[in-house]
Design a protein around this motif. Structure first.
Motif, PDB file in Angstrom:
ATOM      1  N   ASP A   1      -3.355   2.944  11.271  1.00  0.00           N
ATOM      2  CA  ASP A   1      -3.870   1.620  11.668  1.00  0.00           C
ATOM      3  C   ASP A   1      -2.777   0.789  12.365  1.00  0.00           C
ATOM      4  OD1 ASP A   1      -2.305   0.300   9.760  1.00  0.00           O
ATOM      5  OD2 ASP A   1      -3.915   0.190   8.286  1.00  0.00           O
ATOM      6  N   ASP A   2      -3.179  -0.391  12.860  1.00  0.00           N
ATOM      7  CA  ASP A   2      -2.272  -1.205  13.685  1.00  0.00           C
ATOM      8  C   ASP A   2      -0.991  -1.605  12.958  1.00  0.00           C
ATOM      9  OD1 ASP A   2      -4.015  -1.015  15.755  1.00  0.00           O
ATOM     10  OD2 ASP A   2      -4.868  -3.019  15.538  1.00  0.00           O
ATOM     11  N   GLU A   3      -1.140  -1.985  11.691  1.00  0.00           N
ATOM     12  CA  GLU A   3       0.062  -2.431  10.971  1.00  0.00           C
ATOM     13  C   GLU A   3       1.041  -1.270  10.780  1.00  0.00           C
ATOM     14  OE1 GLU A   3      -0.287  -3.660   6.881  1.00  0.00           O
ATOM     15  OE2 GLU A   3       1.593  -4.797   6.977  1.00  0.00           O
ATOM     16  N   MET A   4       0.489  -0.092  10.471  1.00  0.00           N
ATOM     17  CA  MET A   4       1.353   1.086  10.291  1.00  0.00           C
ATOM     18  C   MET A   4       2.068   1.422  11.604  1.00  0.00           C
ATOM     19  SD  MET A   4      -1.436   3.344   8.190  1.00  0.00           S
ATOM     20  CE  MET A   4      -0.517   4.830   7.823  1.00  0.00           C
ATOM     21  N   CYS A   5       1.325   1.363  12.702  1.00  0.00           N
ATOM     22  CA  CYS A   5       1.908   1.707  14.006  1.00  0.00           C
ATOM     23  C   CYS A   5       2.964   0.690  14.418  1.00  0.00           C
ATOM     24  CB  CYS A   5       0.823   1.810  15.076  1.00  0.00           C
ATOM     25  SG  CYS A   5      -0.262   3.203  14.761  1.00  0.00           S
ATOM     26  N   GLU A   6       2.711  -0.575  14.135  1.00  0.00           N
ATOM     27  CA  GLU A   6       3.689  -1.602  14.478  1.00  0.00           C
ATOM     28  C   GLU A   6       4.976  -1.396  13.664  1.00  0.00           C
ATOM     29  OE1 GLU A   6       3.747  -3.507  16.927  1.00  0.00           O
ATOM     30  OE2 GLU A   6       5.173  -5.097  16.443  1.00  0.00           O
ATOM     31  N   ALA A   7       4.812  -1.076  12.385  1.00  0.00           N
ATOM     32  CA  ALA A   7       6.000  -0.822  11.547  1.00  0.00           C
ATOM     33  C   ALA A   7       6.828   0.324  12.127  1.00  0.00           C
ATOM     34  CB  ALA A   7       5.575  -0.506  10.108  1.00  0.00           C
TER      35      ALA A   7
ATOM     36  N   ASP B   1       0.846  -1.202   0.000  1.00  0.00           N
ATOM     37  CA  ASP B   1       0.000   0.000   0.000  1.00  0.00           C
ATOM     38  C   ASP B   1       0.883   1.255   0.000  1.00  0.00           C
ATOM     39  OD1 ASP B   1      -1.564   2.236   1.009  1.00  0.00           O
ATOM     40  OD2 ASP B   1      -3.123   0.769   1.479  1.00  0.00           O
ATOM     41  N   VAL B   2       0.872   1.969  -1.121  1.00  0.00           N
ATOM     42  CA  VAL B   2       1.796   3.097  -1.297  1.00  0.00           C
ATOM     43  C   VAL B   2       1.508   4.220  -0.299  1.00  0.00           C
ATOM     44  CG1 VAL B   2       2.570   4.896  -2.916  1.00  0.00           C
ATOM     45  CG2 VAL B   2       2.217   2.553  -3.725  1.00  0.00           C
ATOM     46  N   ASN B   3       0.243   4.499  -0.074  1.00  0.00           N
ATOM     47  CA  ASN B   3      -0.093   5.588   0.857  1.00  0.00           C
ATOM     48  C   ASN B   3       0.337   5.301   2.283  1.00  0.00           C
ATOM     49  OD1 ASN B   3      -1.199   8.041   0.009  1.00  0.00           O
ATOM     50  ND2 ASN B   3      -2.926   6.907  -0.855  1.00  0.00           N
ATOM     51  N   LYS B   4       0.050   4.073   2.723  1.00  0.00           N
ATOM     52  CA  LYS B   4       0.468   3.692   4.075  1.00  0.00           C
ATOM     53  C   LYS B   4       1.984   3.773   4.191  1.00  0.00           C
ATOM     54  CE  LYS B   4      -3.128   0.361   5.387  1.00  0.00           C
ATOM     55  NZ  LYS B   4      -3.335  -0.962   5.974  1.00  0.00           N
ATOM     56  N   ALA B   5       2.662   3.277   3.174  1.00  0.00           N
ATOM     57  CA  ALA B   5       4.127   3.268   3.196  1.00  0.00           C
ATOM     58  C   ALA B   5       4.667   4.703   3.284  1.00  0.00           C
ATOM     59  CB  ALA B   5       4.660   2.552   1.962  1.00  0.00           C
ATOM     60  N   LYS B   6       4.088   5.599   2.499  1.00  0.00           N
ATOM     61  CA  LYS B   6       4.554   6.999   2.522  1.00  0.00           C
ATOM     62  C   LYS B   6       4.312   7.636   3.885  1.00  0.00           C
ATOM     63  CE  LYS B   6       3.850   9.773  -1.041  1.00  0.00           C
ATOM     64  NZ  LYS B   6       3.134  10.448  -2.151  1.00  0.00           N
ATOM     65  N   LEU B   7       3.132   7.392   4.430  1.00  0.00           N
ATOM     66  CA  LEU B   7       2.785   8.006   5.725  1.00  0.00           C
ATOM     67  C   LEU B   7       3.711   7.538   6.842  1.00  0.00           C
ATOM     68  CD1 LEU B   7      -1.114   7.812   5.485  1.00  0.00           C
ATOM     69  CD2 LEU B   7       0.220   9.911   5.680  1.00  0.00           C
TER      70      LEU B   7
END
Ligand SMILES: [Fe+2]
Ligand SMILES: [Fe+2]
Length: 190
Positions: free
Chosen positions: A101-107, A41-47
């Protein structure tokens, strides 16, 4: 979403110094390239690339206080090597203030050391942080190239290089780095 990123950029530029801001933009751009390469997910990755170091410039006292007040789980070694806490603190802020979201925060939480069994998004942030265009250490170009061929191999190579430096400098080594490396050595193909 583009508007979100512009807003976050403005916000971030007030929280961290110029050099770290440029690193954050560099990581955001590298996350974007890697997300395209690996179909994430490009947006999640950028954020997450943009915001991963948002808590790095809090003082030692501020970091320790934040962890305590917000009941963020941590080990005693993380209190000693307190700089490491910037990931967990940024993850907590991004969840509460920006709705990541959880995955973004965990990363974001594990971006310095990695962990066992990372998702693609977690791997992307881990390695993007180490190879963005502001990084100049010896061997960075090789790892940058490798990241587009194998995230796992690039991460192993980066951890190897970081371990050697930390040993030479007599720094503490976080066991999560060793676990990440062992896990990838045992699971990544060839
Ligand atoms: Fe960081
Ligand atoms: Fe960083």
């Amino acid at each position: 979403m583009e508007r979100d990123i512009e807003k976050l950029k403005k916000n971030l530029s007030k929280k961290i110094g110029k050099e770290r801001f440029l690193h954050s933009i560099g990581v955001m751009n590298m996350c974007e390239e890697l997300a395209i390469c690996y179909n994430a997910d490009v947006n999640k990755a950028k954020l997450i690339g943009l915001m991963h170091d948002m808590a790095k410039e809090l003082s030692k006292e501020e970091k320790l206080q934040y962890v305590k007040e917000n009941n963020i789980p941590h080990t005693s070694i993380e209190l000693q090597a307190y700089e490491i806490l910037h990931g967990k603190i940024a993850a907590d802020i991004c969840k509460k203030q920006y709705g990541f979201d959880d995955e973004m925060c965990e990363a974001i939480a594990i971006h310095t050391t990695g962990k066992e069994n990372m998702t693609i998004l977690e791997k992307i942030l881990f390695i993007a942080d180490k190879i963005d265009k502001t990084r100049k250490y010896e061997g960075v170009e090789e790892i940058r190239k490798l990241a587009f061929e194998s995230l796992d191999k690039a991460i192993i190579k980066n951890i190897d290089a970081t371990l050697i430096i930390n040993i030479q400098k007599n720094n503490l080594i976080l066991e999560e780095s060793i676990k990440t490396r062992n896990y990838l050595l045992l699971t990544s193909e060839n």
